[in-house]
Design a protein around this motif. Sequence first.
Motif, mmCIF file in Angstrom:
data_model
loop_
_atom_site.group_PDB
_atom_site.id
_atom_site.type_symbol
_atom_site.label_atom_id
_atom_site.label_comp_id
_atom_site.label_asym_id
_atom_site.label_seq_id
_atom_site.Cartn_x
_atom_site.Cartn_y
_atom_site.Cartn_z
ATOM 1 N N ASP A 89 -6.208 -24.978 4.491
ATOM 2 C CA ASP A 89 -6.455 -25.404 5.871
ATOM 3 C C ASP A 89 -6.673 -24.214 6.810
ATOM 4 N N ALA A 90 -7.246 -23.152 6.251
ATOM 5 C CA ALA A 90 -7.539 -21.955 7.053
ATOM 6 C C ALA A 90 -8.843 -22.178 7.812
ATOM 7 N N PRO A 91 -8.843 -22.011 9.116
ATOM 8 C CA PRO A 91 -10.063 -22.271 9.902
ATOM 9 C C PRO A 91 -11.193 -21.311 9.542
ATOM 10 N N ASP A 92 -12.421 -21.834 9.572
ATOM 11 C CA ASP A 92 -13.592 -21.012 9.274
ATOM 12 C C ASP A 92 -14.764 -21.535 10.093
ATOM 13 N N PRO A 93 -14.835 -21.165 11.365
ATOM 14 C CA PRO A 93 -15.888 -21.695 12.247
ATOM 15 C C PRO A 93 -17.291 -21.286 11.840
ATOM 16 N N ASP A 94 -17.415 -20.248 11.034
ATOM 17 C CA ASP A 94 -18.740 -19.772 10.611
ATOM 18 C C ASP A 94 -19.072 -20.169 9.171
ATOM 19 N N ALA A 95 -18.436 -21.223 8.688
ATOM 20 C CA ALA A 95 -18.688 -21.665 7.315
ATOM 21 C C ALA A 95 -20.149 -22.069 7.134
ATOM 22 N N PRO A 96 -20.729 -21.787 5.969
ATOM 23 C CA PRO A 96 -22.122 -22.182 5.717
ATOM 24 C C PRO A 96 -22.280 -23.695 5.764
ATOM 25 N N GLY A 97 -23.463 -24.148 6.142
ATOM 26 C CA GLY A 97 -23.737 -25.579 6.207
ATOM 27 C C GLY A 97 -24.107 -26.163 4.858
ATOM 28 N N LEU A 98 -23.892 -27.467 4.704
ATOM 29 C CA LEU A 98 -24.170 -28.136 3.437
ATOM 30 C C LEU A 98 -25.664 -28.237 3.141
ATOM 31 N N GLU A 99 -26.510 -27.894 4.102
ATOM 32 C CA GLU A 99 -27.960 -27.893 3.839
ATOM 33 C C GLU A 99 -28.346 -26.837 2.812
ATOM 34 N N LEU A 100 -27.443 -25.902 2.513
ATOM 35 C CA LEU A 100 -27.711 -24.874 1.506
ATOM 36 C C LEU A 100 -27.563 -25.393 0.081
ATOM 37 N N LEU A 101 -27.005 -26.591 -0.067
ATOM 38 C CA LEU A 101 -26.813 -27.160 -1.406
ATOM 39 C C LEU A 101 -28.140 -27.510 -2.054
ATOM 40 N N GLN A 102 -28.155 -27.480 -3.374
ATOM 41 C CA GLN A 102 -29.323 -27.914 -4.134
ATOM 42 C C GLN A 102 -29.442 -29.441 -4.071
ATOM 43 N N LYS A 103 -30.648 -29.941 -4.164
ATOM 44 C CA LYS A 103 -30.872 -31.393 -4.097
ATOM 45 C C LYS A 103 -30.513 -32.093 -5.403
ATOM 46 N N LYS A 104 -30.658 -31.380 -6.507
ATOM 47 C CA LYS A 104 -30.405 -31.977 -7.808
ATOM 48 C C LYS A 104 -28.914 -32.255 -7.980
ATOM 49 N N ASN A 105 -28.596 -33.366 -8.624
ATOM 50 C CA ASN A 105 -27.210 -33.711 -8.920
ATOM 51 C C ASN A 105 -26.608 -32.728 -9.920
ATOM 52 N N ALA A 106 -25.303 -32.483 -9.810
ATOM 53 C CA ALA A 106 -24.635 -31.509 -10.675
ATOM 54 C C ALA A 106 -24.763 -31.841 -12.155
ATOM 55 N N VAL A 107 -24.637 -33.103 -12.505
ATOM 56 C CA VAL A 107 -24.728 -33.494 -13.913
ATOM 57 C C VAL A 107 -26.130 -33.233 -14.447
ATOM 58 N N GLN A 108 -27.136 -33.611 -13.666
ATOM 59 C CA GLN A 108 -28.525 -33.346 -14.072
ATOM 60 C C GLN A 108 -28.772 -31.845 -14.189
ATOM 61 N N ALA A 109 -28.228 -31.078 -13.268
ATOM 62 C CA ALA A 109 -28.406 -29.624 -13.298
ATOM 63 C C ALA A 109 -27.752 -29.022 -14.530
ATOM 64 N N MET A 110 -26.554 -29.486 -14.854
ATOM 65 C CA MET A 110 -25.837 -28.987 -16.029
ATOM 66 C C MET A 110 -26.658 -29.213 -17.303
ATOM 67 N N ILE A 111 -27.214 -30.401 -17.426
ATOM 68 C CA ILE A 111 -28.024 -30.734 -18.599
ATOM 69 C C ILE A 111 -29.288 -29.872 -18.635
ATOM 70 N N LYS A 112 -29.953 -29.750 -17.505
ATOM 71 C CA LYS A 112 -31.208 -28.992 -17.431
ATOM 72 C C LYS A 112 -30.987 -27.521 -17.778
ATOM 73 N N ILE A 113 -29.937 -26.921 -17.238
ATOM 74 C CA ILE A 113 -29.662 -25.504 -17.503
ATOM 75 C C ILE A 113 -29.365 -25.288 -18.974
ATOM 76 N N ALA A 114 -28.599 -26.198 -19.574
ATOM 77 C CA ALA A 114 -28.268 -26.072 -21.003
ATOM 78 C C ALA A 114 -29.514 -26.200 -21.875
ATOM 79 N N ILE A 115 -30.402 -27.123 -21.518
ATOM 80 C CA ILE A 115 -31.634 -27.320 -22.289
ATOM 81 C C ILE A 115 -32.544 -26.095 -22.188
ATOM 82 N N GLU A 116 -32.603 -25.492 -21.002
ATOM 83 C CA GLU A 116 -33.490 -24.350 -20.774
ATOM 84 C C GLU A 116 -32.958 -23.051 -21.371
#
Length: 318
Positions: A89-116
Motif C-alpha cells: 500500500d505504498a503510494p506511487d502517484p507516478d505509476a505507469p498507466g495500464l495502456e502500456l499492457l500488451q493486447k494479447k491475453n497472457a495465456v495466448q502469449a505464453m503459448i505463442k512464445i513457447a511455439i516460437e
Amino acid sequence: MKKKLILDVDTGVDDAQAIMMALTDPKVEILGITCCHGNTTLENVLQNTLRVLKVCNRLDVPVFGGCAKPLLAPKKHAGHYHGEDGLGDAPDPDAPGLELLQKKNAVQAMIKIAIENPGEVTLVATAPLTNLAVAVQLDPSIPEKLKALYIMGGNTESRGNTTVCGEFNFAVDPEAAYIVLDRYTCPTYIASWEFSCKNSLPWSFCDQWLGQNTDKAAFMKQISRYSMTRAQSEDYQKETTDGQGFNSCDTYAMAAAIDDTFITESDEVAVTVELEGAHTRGMMVLDYMELLGKKHKAFVMKKVDLEKFKRMLMNSLK
C-alpha cells in the motif's frame, strides 16, 4: 546465449523481488511477463508489474493480463501480508498507466512464445498456476515445447501458510496446481513453502540489501515495509517453519531458473495435489513410495547456495 524466460506472476512484494533479480541478470532475456490473480486483484498485479519495470528502466518488457480468478475455487488474496494493493500500500502517484499492457491475453502469449522458441524457454511460475493450467488445456503440447518449469508453491511437510495444510499458490487454485503437476512433463523444479522458510536469510543481510544507495533499493524498502513488519512479528514467526529471518519465497525459484548451479540438493519424486480433503485440499503430495505410477518426477529443492543467493539479491538492487 542468454536464458530465455517467461515469468508468470501475481506481483506482490516477493514477486517484485524475483522480477528485479531476473531483470538485472545479464545472462537473462525476459520474453514476457504474464500476470495472474493471487496476492491481489489482477488489475493491481498488472499495475504492480509495470511499477517494478519502471523503477528498473525496463518498460520495454511486454506484460500480459491473464486469469482474474481460480478455475473453480473462490477468490482469495493475500492483502493481510503484502498489503491490499500487493506492494505494501505504498503510494506511487507516478505509476505507469495500464495502456502500456500488451493486447494479447497472457495465456495466448505464453503459448505463442513457447511455439516460437521450441525447447529454449524456461517458464518461472510464482503465482497460482491458473494461467498455466488454462494454457495446457488450450494447447496440450506446450509442456514439450518448454525447456523447463520452475514453480514456487506447494509444501512438503503438510505445513500450510494459508490453510491448515496448504501453501498459498496451491491453496488458492488447487485444480490448477493439480493440472500443471499432472500435465507439464518438462523438467520441473519446485521451491516449496517449508524449503523457503528453512533457507531464510538473516535480517542483518536484509538491512544491508535495502541499505544500498540506489532508486531500486529505495523502492524495495518502501514496498517491503508492510510485509517485513508482519514477517518479524511474533505471531507470524509462530506460523512459519524455522522462519526466523527474511524469506523471499518467489525469488528462490527465480534464482534456480537463472543459475543451474544454485540448487545443491533436491529430491526427484512424483508429485500431485490433494483436491478433496477436508483439511488437506491444496496440499502437495510427494509419492516417495511410487504408488501413483507417475512417470514424470519433479525436482523438489532441499538445499541451495545461500551465498550465491545473497549476491544475486544484492545485484538486483544495484
